[in-house]
Design an enzyme around this catalytic site. Structure first.
Site, PDB file in Angstrom:
ATOM      1  N   ARG A 156      -6.194  13.258  -4.551  1.00  0.00           N
ATOM      2  CA  ARG A 156      -7.461  12.592  -4.442  1.00  0.00           C
ATOM      3  C   ARG A 156      -8.630  13.773  -4.029  1.00  0.00           C
ATOM      4  O   ARG A 156      -9.831  13.362  -4.143  1.00  0.00           O
ATOM      5  CB  ARG A 156      -7.444  11.460  -3.449  1.00  0.00           C
ATOM      6  N   ARG A 191       0.875  -1.129   0.147  1.00  0.00           N
ATOM      7  CA  ARG A 191      -0.072   0.070  -0.175  1.00  0.00           C
ATOM      8  C   ARG A 191       0.764   1.290   0.055  1.00  0.00           C
ATOM      9  O   ARG A 191       0.597   2.253   0.687  1.00  0.00           O
ATOM     10  CB  ARG A 191      -0.944  -0.092   1.108  1.00  0.00           C
ATOM     11  N   ASP A 218      -7.022  -1.520  -7.768  1.00  0.00           N
ATOM     12  CA  ASP A 218      -7.631  -2.146  -6.471  1.00  0.00           C
ATOM     13  C   ASP A 218      -7.777  -3.565  -6.812  1.00  0.00           C
ATOM     14  O   ASP A 218      -8.094  -4.036  -7.923  1.00  0.00           O
ATOM     15  CB  ASP A 218      -8.884  -1.503  -6.105  1.00  0.00           C
TER      16      ASP A 218
HETATM   17  O1  CP3 Z   1       0.269   0.988  -2.862  1.00  0.00           O
HETATM   18  C1  CP3 Z   1      -0.615   0.387  -3.325  1.00  0.00           C
HETATM   19  O2  CP3 Z   1      -0.657  -0.793  -2.788  1.00  0.00           O
HETATM   20  C2  CP3 Z   1      -1.878   0.541  -4.180  1.00  0.00           C
HETATM   21  C3  CP3 Z   1      -2.565  -0.263  -4.718  1.00  0.00           C
HETATM   22  C4  CP3 Z   1      -3.808  -0.854  -4.092  1.00  0.00           C
HETATM   23  C5  CP3 Z   1      -4.734  -0.559  -3.486  1.00  0.00           C
HETATM   24  N1  CP3 Z   1      -5.512  -1.496  -2.880  1.00  0.00           N
HETATM   25  C6  CP3 Z   1      -5.324   0.805  -3.383  1.00  0.00           C
HETATM   26  C7  CP3 Z   1      -6.123   1.385  -2.528  1.00  0.00           C
HETATM   27  C8  CP3 Z   1      -3.547  -2.476  -3.671  1.00  0.00           C
HETATM   28  C9  CP3 Z   1      -2.564  -3.373  -4.066  1.00  0.00           C
HETATM   29  C10 CP3 Z   1      -4.850  -2.703  -3.017  1.00  0.00           C
HETATM   30  C11 CP3 Z   1      -5.324  -3.969  -2.662  1.00  0.00           C
HETATM   31  C12 CP3 Z   1      -6.278  -4.210  -1.924  1.00  0.00           C
HETATM   32  N2  CP3 Z   1      -7.572  -3.646  -1.706  1.00  0.00           N
HETATM   33  C13 CP3 Z   1      -6.568  -5.475  -0.713  1.00  0.00           C
HETATM   34  C14 CP3 Z   1      -5.476  -6.542  -0.666  1.00  0.00           C
HETATM   35  C15 CP3 Z   1      -4.444  -6.137   0.210  1.00  0.00           C
HETATM   36  C16 CP3 Z   1      -4.963  -5.723   1.713  1.00  0.00           C
HETATM   37  O3  CP3 Z   1      -4.757  -4.800   2.051  1.00  0.00           O
HETATM   38  O4  CP3 Z   1      -5.294  -6.873   2.239  1.00  0.00           O
HETATM   39  C17 CP3 Z   1      -7.858  -5.227  -0.349  1.00  0.00           C
HETATM   40  C18 CP3 Z   1      -8.294  -6.179   0.585  1.00  0.00           C
HETATM   41  C19 CP3 Z   1      -8.490  -4.250  -1.017  1.00  0.00           C
HETATM   42  C20 CP3 Z   1      -9.893  -3.571  -0.689  1.00  0.00           C
HETATM   43  C21 CP3 Z   1      -9.979  -2.411  -0.394  1.00  0.00           C
HETATM   44  N3  CP3 Z   1      -9.729  -1.357  -1.282  1.00  0.00           N
HETATM   45  C22 CP3 Z   1     -10.160  -1.797   1.034  1.00  0.00           C
HETATM   46  C23 CP3 Z   1     -10.377  -2.715   2.206  1.00  0.00           C
HETATM   47  C24 CP3 Z   1      -9.963  -0.382   0.864  1.00  0.00           C
HETATM   48  C25 CP3 Z   1     -10.308   0.523   2.017  1.00  0.00           C
HETATM   49  C26 CP3 Z   1      -9.527   0.491   3.144  1.00  0.00           C
HETATM   50  C27 CP3 Z   1      -7.724   1.147   2.841  1.00  0.00           C
HETATM   51  O5  CP3 Z   1      -7.111   0.544   3.038  1.00  0.00           O
HETATM   52  O6  CP3 Z   1      -8.041   2.298   2.261  1.00  0.00           O
HETATM   53  C28 CP3 Z   1      -9.905  -0.120  -0.476  1.00  0.00           C
HETATM   54  C29 CP3 Z   1      -9.677   1.123  -0.893  1.00  0.00           C
HETATM   55  C30 CP3 Z   1      -8.273   1.438  -1.518  1.00  0.00           C
HETATM   56  N4  CP3 Z   1      -7.666   0.838  -2.137  1.00  0.00           N
HETATM   57  C31 CP3 Z   1      -7.646   2.895  -1.069  1.00  0.00           C
HETATM   58  C32 CP3 Z   1      -6.320   2.729  -1.821  1.00  0.00           C
HETATM   59  C33 CP3 Z   1      -5.288   3.628  -2.106  1.00  0.00           C
HETATM   60  C34 CP3 Z   1      -8.068   4.300  -0.341  1.00  0.00           C
HETATM   61  C35 CP3 Z   1      -9.050   4.846  -1.233  1.00  0.00           C
HETATM   62  C36 CP3 Z   1      -9.069   6.270  -1.005  1.00  0.00           C
HETATM   63  O7  CP3 Z   1      -8.263   7.032  -1.556  1.00  0.00           O
HETATM   64  O8  CP3 Z   1      -9.988   6.632  -0.552  1.00  0.00           O
END
Ligand code: CP3
Length: 349
Positions: free
Chosen positions: A41, A28, A77
């Protein structure tokens, strides 16, 4: 770049070959702890950012400009490829489905992904990143693992135990198997398409696999993962990384999975994970993200403990045991990266 000597340090470590220093990236790393991400954002919503190649590429490169990371991960994502599979997802900020999969008919209606048609913007973002990224840094493409996607699809959003999804697996085993298979086949194709677009390695995130016991894992998930990794292996020579989050009790059952790297969460020392997996494979991890809130000297000691645990492994990629928390001070990340590079010097070329 491939298995030859001009491969990135990250790829060499993934294959268990000698490296001049332990490579590092952070789960992340492109996200909300970075002020430059939060600024961007304010002007564009999350889904638009993931679907616009220039913006996704810019966010992917943000941590690479700030830190000396050895790898970048595509800004996207795990839920992104579901839309063309007929599943509508919103983010608030975690994923929320307008129509969760709750019947066998709904499970069978989920369509297989054709990446070039369904998510061309992801492949374009990969090409854009690869064109701008330092050649010695790797780009990681990724997908959600079948069970983790199944959890969100059936539950309809986040949950602490995904009881709706886990009970559906038992109530509707045939429909569940069909859905898991569609997800496995689709994500394998998706990883291959990302490798072909220029990703140097591909990673499968299994955030919720730790909710399953070994018997259920072996019956429902192991065959799907085995087939998915075989499909990726047959189509590309890029290293394959699998992250079974909280999967300690399952590692013994996962020995036979054909992946180059297993990413380990912070609840298990790397040496123990290696023994459970049977050895001979590179591991990734596994600093507790909470260590980034300690004083600088405590953070360095915690990183040293991970490096000490990694001695004797076939290969090691330094990372966190899970995603970085959004309240983390970016200066702590800079300290960690510099320290790992300094301490992780091996003397090899
Ligand atoms: O640097 C990176 O890893 C960016 C790419 C990335 C994101 N999500 C961006 C994101 C990756 C590899 C993920 C994977 C992801 N997404 C997983 C697997 C890894 C893990 O954490 O277990 C899962 C379960 C998700 C589902 C998801 N998407 C959640 C639970 C959330 C909200 C919680 C959070 O951590 O912010 C998201 C949204 C999300 N995905 C954000 C980002 C940067 C936040 C969105 C925002 O800007 O508001």
């Amino acid at each position: 770049m491939n298995g030859s000597d001009n491969a990135t340090i990250f790829e060499r470590a993934a294959r268990g070959r000698p490296v001049p220093h332990t490579p590092i990236w952070i789960m992340r790393q492109a996200g909300r702890y970075l002020p430059e991400y939060r600024k961007l954002r304010r002007e564009v919503d999350f889904i638009t950012a993931t679907r616009t190649p220039e913006i996704a590429a810019r966010i992917t490169l943000q941590p690479m400009e700030r830190f000396a990371m050895d790898a970048s991960i595509l800004f996207s994502d795990i839920m992104t490829p579901l839309d063309p599979m007929g599943v509508e997802v919103k983010f608030a900020p975690g994923p929320v489905l307008s129509h969760p999969v709750r019947t066998p008919e709904a499970a069978r209606a989920v369509r297989a992904l054709v990446p070039e048609e369904g998510v061309p913007f992801v492949l374009e973002a990969i090409r854009a990143v690869r064109a701008e990224l330092r050649p010695e840094a790797a780009l990681i493409g990724f997908a959600g693992a079948p069970f983790t996607l199944f959890c969100y699809l059936v539950e309809g959003g986040g949950s602490k135990d995904f009881m709706t999804a886990r009970s559906f697996l038992r109530r509707e085993p045939e429909a569940s198997r069909a859905l898991l298979h569609t997800l496995g086949r689709s994500m394998a194709r998706y990883l291959v398409a990302q490798a072909e677009a220029g990703a140097n390695a591909v990673m499968l995130f299994d955030s919720w696999i730790g909710l399953l016991g070994p018997d259920t894992y072996m019956r429902f998930i192991h065959p799907v993962l085995t087939r998915a990794f075989a499909a990726v292996r047959a189509a590309t020579d890029r290293p394959i990384i699998y992250f079974p989050n909280r999967g300690g009790p399952l590692l013994r059952s996962m020995r036979g999975l054909d992946v180059d790297v297993v990413a380990i969460d912070w609840t298990l020392p790397l040496s123990k994970a290696d023994r459970l997996l049977g050895g001979g494979r590179a591991l990734q991890g596994n600093l507790d993200p909470a260590e980034l809130f300690g004083r600088p000297d405590a953070l360095r000691r915690a990183a040293d403990a991970v490096l000490a645990e990694a001695e004797g492994l076939a290969g090691h990629i330094f990372s966190l045991g899970h995603g970085i928390d959004r309240r983390t001070d970016p200066d702590q990340v800079a300290r960690l990266v510099d320290h790992v590079h300094e301490r992780g010097r091996t003397g090899a070329d």
